[in-house]
Design an enzyme around this catalytic site. Structure first.
Site, PDB file in Angstrom:
ATOM      1  N   TYR A   1      -2.161  -0.420  10.972  1.00 16.87           N
ATOM      2  CA  TYR A   1      -2.253  -1.107   9.663  1.00 16.87           C
ATOM      3  C   TYR A   1      -1.023  -0.808   8.815  1.00 16.87           C
ATOM      4  CZ  TYR A   1      -3.374  -1.595   4.701  1.00 16.87           C
ATOM      5  OH  TYR A   1      -3.308  -1.895   3.354  1.00 16.87           O
TER       6      TYR A   1
ATOM      7  N   THR B   1       0.816  -1.214   0.000  1.00 16.51           N
ATOM      8  CA  THR B   1       0.000   0.000   0.000  1.00 16.51           C
ATOM      9  C   THR B   1       0.857   1.275   0.000  1.00 16.51           C
ATOM     10  OG1 THR B   1      -1.532   1.270   1.395  1.00 16.51           O
ATOM     11  CG2 THR B   1      -0.095  -0.243   2.533  1.00 16.51           C
ATOM     12  N   ASP B   2       0.263   2.372  -0.461  1.00 16.51           N
ATOM     13  CA  ASP B   2       0.955   3.664  -0.403  1.00 16.51           C
ATOM     14  C   ASP B   2       1.041   4.200   1.032  1.00 16.51           C
ATOM     15  OD1 ASP B   2      -1.724   4.355  -0.023  1.00 16.51           O
ATOM     16  OD2 ASP B   2      -1.783   5.841  -1.638  1.00 16.51           O
ATOM     17  N   GLU B   3       0.238   3.611   1.963  1.00 19.88           N
ATOM     18  CA  GLU B   3       0.192   4.149   3.327  1.00 19.88           C
ATOM     19  C   GLU B   3       1.518   3.987   4.058  1.00 19.88           C
ATOM     20  OE1 GLU B   3      -3.203   3.493   5.703  1.00 19.88           O
ATOM     21  OE2 GLU B   3      -4.584   3.595   4.010  1.00 19.88           O
TER      22      GLU B   3
ATOM     23  N   LYS C   1       1.993  -3.274   7.403  1.00 19.03           N
ATOM     24  CA  LYS C   1       2.312  -3.457   5.980  1.00 19.03           C
ATOM     25  C   LYS C   1       3.764  -3.060   5.711  1.00 19.03           C
ATOM     26  CE  LYS C   1      -0.045  -4.595   2.994  1.00 19.03           C
ATOM     27  NZ  LYS C   1      -0.423  -5.932   2.459  1.00 19.03           N
TER      28      LYS C   1
HETATM   29  P1  NAD Z   1      -9.729  -7.252   2.060  1.00 21.88           P
HETATM   30  O1  NAD Z   1      -9.742  -6.976   3.517  1.00 21.88           O
HETATM   31  O2  NAD Z   1     -10.946  -6.953   1.261  1.00 21.88           O
HETATM   32  O3  NAD Z   1      -9.393  -8.794   1.809  1.00 21.88           O
HETATM   33  C1  NAD Z   1      -8.378  -9.469   2.518  1.00 21.88           C
HETATM   34  C2  NAD Z   1      -8.549 -10.961   2.259  1.00 21.88           C
HETATM   35  O4  NAD Z   1      -7.497 -11.642   2.957  1.00 21.88           O
HETATM   36  C3  NAD Z   1      -9.885 -11.517   2.776  1.00 21.88           C
HETATM   37  O5  NAD Z   1     -10.463 -12.371   1.816  1.00 21.88           O
HETATM   38  C4  NAD Z   1      -9.470 -12.294   4.036  1.00 21.88           C
HETATM   39  O6  NAD Z   1     -10.325 -13.391   4.309  1.00 21.88           O
HETATM   40  C5  NAD Z   1      -8.063 -12.750   3.652  1.00 21.88           C
HETATM   41  N1  NAD Z   1      -7.243 -13.037   4.833  1.00 21.88           N
HETATM   42  C6  NAD Z   1      -7.098 -12.260   5.949  1.00 21.88           C
HETATM   43  N2  NAD Z   1      -6.287 -12.869   6.843  1.00 21.88           N
HETATM   44  C7  NAD Z   1      -5.889 -14.038   6.278  1.00 21.88           C
HETATM   45  C8  NAD Z   1      -5.049 -15.101   6.685  1.00 21.88           C
HETATM   46  N3  NAD Z   1      -4.449 -15.088   7.893  1.00 21.88           N
HETATM   47  N4  NAD Z   1      -4.853 -16.151   5.843  1.00 21.88           N
HETATM   48  C9  NAD Z   1      -5.478 -16.197   4.636  1.00 21.88           C
HETATM   49  N5  NAD Z   1      -6.301 -15.223   4.203  1.00 21.88           N
HETATM   50  C10 NAD Z   1      -6.500 -14.149   4.988  1.00 21.88           C
HETATM   51  O7  NAD Z   1      -8.466  -6.491   1.491  1.00 21.88           O
HETATM   52  P2  NAD Z   1      -8.258  -5.760   0.079  1.00 21.88           P
HETATM   53  O8  NAD Z   1      -8.761  -4.394   0.174  1.00 21.88           O
HETATM   54  O9  NAD Z   1      -8.725  -6.661  -0.985  1.00 21.88           O
HETATM   55  O10 NAD Z   1      -6.660  -5.683   0.067  1.00 21.88           O
HETATM   56  C11 NAD Z   1      -5.876  -6.748  -0.452  1.00 21.88           C
HETATM   57  C12 NAD Z   1      -4.410  -6.399  -0.328  1.00 21.88           C
HETATM   58  O11 NAD Z   1      -4.131  -5.213  -1.039  1.00 21.88           O
HETATM   59  C13 NAD Z   1      -3.955  -6.152   1.106  1.00 21.88           C
HETATM   60  O12 NAD Z   1      -2.660  -6.693   1.251  1.00 21.88           O
HETATM   61  C14 NAD Z   1      -3.929  -4.643   1.224  1.00 21.88           C
HETATM   62  O13 NAD Z   1      -2.973  -4.228   2.170  1.00 21.88           O
HETATM   63  C15 NAD Z   1      -3.535  -4.248  -0.176  1.00 21.88           C
HETATM   64  N6  NAD Z   1      -4.002  -2.930  -0.634  1.00 21.88           N
HETATM   65  C16 NAD Z   1      -5.317  -2.585  -0.527  1.00 21.88           C
HETATM   66  C17 NAD Z   1      -5.759  -1.359  -1.035  1.00 21.88           C
HETATM   67  C18 NAD Z   1      -7.207  -0.942  -0.980  1.00 21.88           C
HETATM   68  O14 NAD Z   1      -7.522   0.194  -1.350  1.00 21.88           O
HETATM   69  N7  NAD Z   1      -8.125  -1.799  -0.560  1.00 21.88           N
HETATM   70  C19 NAD Z   1      -4.828  -0.483  -1.621  1.00 21.88           C
HETATM   71  C20 NAD Z   1      -3.486  -0.872  -1.682  1.00 21.88           C
HETATM   72  C21 NAD Z   1      -3.089  -2.105  -1.207  1.00 21.88           C
HETATM   73  O1  DAU Z   2      -4.173   3.997   0.503  1.00 19.31           O
HETATM   74  C1  DAU Z   2      -4.403   2.618   0.343  1.00 19.31           C
HETATM   75  C2  DAU Z   2      -5.267   2.127   1.476  1.00 19.31           C
HETATM   76  O2  DAU Z   2      -6.597   2.574   1.205  1.00 19.31           O
HETATM   77  C3  DAU Z   2      -5.238   0.619   1.644  1.00 19.31           C
HETATM   78  O3  DAU Z   2      -3.929   0.204   1.982  1.00 19.31           O
HETATM   79  C4  DAU Z   2      -6.237   0.163   2.721  1.00 19.31           C
HETATM   80  O4  DAU Z   2      -6.259  -1.247   2.795  1.00 19.31           O
HETATM   81  C5  DAU Z   2      -7.603   0.681   2.330  1.00 19.31           C
HETATM   82  O5  DAU Z   2      -8.547   0.334   3.325  1.00 19.31           O
HETATM   83  C6  DAU Z   2      -7.573   2.186   2.147  1.00 19.31           C
HETATM   84  O6  DAU Z   2      -7.326   2.844   3.404  1.00 19.31           O
HETATM   85  P1  DAU Z   2      -8.080   4.194   3.808  1.00 19.31           P
HETATM   86  O7  DAU Z   2      -8.015   4.383   5.259  1.00 19.31           O
HETATM   87  O8  DAU Z   2      -7.623   5.321   2.950  1.00 19.31           O
HETATM   88  O9  DAU Z   2      -9.566   3.787   3.313  1.00 19.31           O
HETATM   89  P2  DAU Z   2     -11.008   4.089   3.922  1.00 19.31           P
HETATM   90  O10 DAU Z   2     -11.998   3.737   2.860  1.00 19.31           O
HETATM   91  O11 DAU Z   2     -11.187   3.459   5.268  1.00 19.31           O
HETATM   92  O12 DAU Z   2     -11.006   5.652   4.104  1.00 19.31           O
HETATM   93  C7  DAU Z   2     -10.777   6.531   3.021  1.00 19.31           C
HETATM   94  C8  DAU Z   2     -10.804   7.946   3.554  1.00 19.31           C
HETATM   95  O13 DAU Z   2     -12.145   8.264   3.958  1.00 19.31           O
HETATM   96  C9  DAU Z   2      -9.953   8.149   4.791  1.00 19.31           C
HETATM   97  O14 DAU Z   2      -9.374   9.451   4.750  1.00 19.31           O
HETATM   98  C10 DAU Z   2     -10.940   8.041   5.946  1.00 19.31           C
HETATM   99  C11 DAU Z   2     -12.225   8.590   5.338  1.00 19.31           C
HETATM  100  N1  DAU Z   2     -13.475   8.006   5.851  1.00 19.31           N
HETATM  101  C12 DAU Z   2     -13.597   6.647   5.886  1.00 19.31           C
HETATM  102  C13 DAU Z   2     -14.747   6.064   6.362  1.00 19.31           C
HETATM  103  C14 DAU Z   2     -14.883   4.552   6.415  1.00 19.31           C
HETATM  104  C15 DAU Z   2     -14.513   8.835   6.256  1.00 19.31           C
HETATM  105  O15 DAU Z   2     -14.414  10.078   6.187  1.00 19.31           O
HETATM  106  N2  DAU Z   2     -15.667   8.262   6.708  1.00 19.31           N
HETATM  107  C16 DAU Z   2     -15.829   6.902   6.797  1.00 19.31           C
HETATM  108  O16 DAU Z   2     -16.899   6.439   7.254  1.00 19.31           O
END
Ligand code: NAD
Ligand code: DAU
Length: 352
Positions: free
Chosen positions: A159, A133-135, A163
């Protein structure tokens, strides 16, 4: 030939598996423990498809991973499995340390043992692709340039710290043991099958239910948004052509303030599903800020474009319209996630 995907029942993982099998016949072994975020219904269209082997299991289970690697002999591991929600990491960081840190360590050790006994072309072409992730880069000021791969790591939440730790492990396993790794650091994804506790799907489902739309703090935090299938194509590009040991940032060149995202979702719903009670923006409600809330993320995605020719296909305007339409077209998926009924199916299918 096959690939092993971890976390392939989650939001991005399930989009990746569906996308992969739309583009190729190379089988996918999908290892997912099915936490609350894992929903095998996302993969229902693959029922009976021999190219998809689903295994319910934990990345912390070394014996299971050793067995899967020996049995399927994948040419690559694409590692998505993680705890991914920042708010959950603040209320309960333990699960993040276990899965994101210990789980990645465990997977790296299993991959190292498997890769060490490969030979010739099989060994040379093996890849461990770590999805991150970019975080990990921390928070930007308004005038800062976007995150480049050379930025120092400054994670701010449990989180992002977990990561960052996993990224460091991956880097060290390459540097010390020569494990052939690539890492991608991506910005915020959105699109189909996004669990409705994250910003965009939460706003869509709450608005449709006439519930408040909770905006943290002043709503001026900035994220870079990427449509999920563009993330999938970026991963495929890096898996196919990324240089070993390198990291690649993936982003959408779409910096938006949270309040603008919420207003856009409201305007699209006003157009596509007007509410007789009035514009959906009437539901916007400013609430207490997230502790330690990062102010701005932005991605410099020039390296992946320069080296691998990747650019996102969707603009924010096309991607967000498709996303809102997908949620309008899939009320049953939303209802089963919200009611928890998808968990009943999981326990019926997999026993507990
Ligand atoms: P998600 O939470 O939707 O899905 C995570 C999946 O991993 C789920 O299906 C869960 O059951 C599985 N999982 C969790 N713990 C596990 C374990 N111990 N063993 C096997 N499976 C397990 O997450 P996502 O949003 O799809 O993110 C996927 C990946 O991409 C993560 O590594 C996250 O850090 C990264 N990522 C997410 C975003 C985003 O915006 N969602 C952005 C950048 C990177
Ligand atoms: O940047 C990549 C990341 O983006 C991933 O690594 C994470 O897995 C993914 O969950 C996401 O993280 P964020 O914290 O940015 O996502 P989230 O959707 O939780 O929140 C996006 C922005 O919106 C953040 O600034 C918090 C804000 N927010 C979120 C929720 C759930 C609100 O203002 N209200 C809300 O109810």
């Amino acid at each position: 030939m096959s690939i092993l995907v971890t976390g392939g029942a989650g939001f991005i993982g399930s989009n990746f598996v569906l996308d992969w099998l739309r583009q190729s016949d190379e089988p996918v072994v999908n290892l997912d423990v099915l936490t609350y975020a894992g929903n095998p219904e996302n993969l229902a269209s693959l029922d009976g498809d021999a190219r998809h082997v689903f295994v319910k299991g934990d990345i912390c289970d070394r014996a299971l991973i050793d067995r899967l690697l020996a049995e399927h002999r994948p040419r690559a591991i694409v590692h998505f499995a993680a705890e991914s929600h920042v708010d959950r990491s603040i209320s309960g960081p333990g699960a993040f340390m276990r899965t994101n840190v210990e789980g990645t360590f465990n997977l790296l050790e299993a991959a190292r043992a498997y890769w060490s006994q490969l030979a010739g072309e099989e060994k040379a072409s093996f890849r461990f692709h770590h999805v991150s992730t970019d975080e990990v880069y921390g928070s930007l000021q308004a005038q800062d340039p976007p995150f480049a791969e050379t930025n120092p790591y400054e994670p701010n939440s449990p989180y992002s710290a977990s990561k960052a730790a996993s990224d460091h492990l991956v880097r060290a396993w390459h540097h010390t043991y020569g494990l052939p790794v690539v890492t991608t650091n991506c910005s915020n994804n959105y699109g189909p099958y996004h669990f409705p506790e994250k910003l965009i799907p939460l706003m869509i489902v709450n608005a449709l239910a006439g519930k408040p739309l909770p905006v943290y703090g002043d709503g001026q935090q900035i994220r870079d948004w990427l449509y999920v299938t563009d993330h999938c194509s970026g991963i495929r590009a890096v898996l196919a052509g990324g240089r070993l040991g390198e990291t690649y940032n993936i982003g959408g060149w779409n910096e938006k303030a949270n309040i603008d995202i919420v207003e856009t979702v409201c305007a699209l719903l006003d157009e596509l599903r007007p509410d007789p009670a009035g514009p959906y923006s009437r539901l916007i409600s400013y609430v207490k800020d997230r502790p330690g809330h990062d102010r701005r993320y932005a991605i410099d995605a020039r390296k992946i474009e320069r080296e691998l020719g990747w650019r996102p296909a969707e603009t924010f305007e096309t991607g967000i319209r498709k996303t809102v339409q997908w949620y309008l077209d899939h009320p049953d998926w939303v209802a089963r996630v919200q009611s928890g009924a998808y968990r009943d199916w999981v326990s019926q299918q997999y026993g507990g």
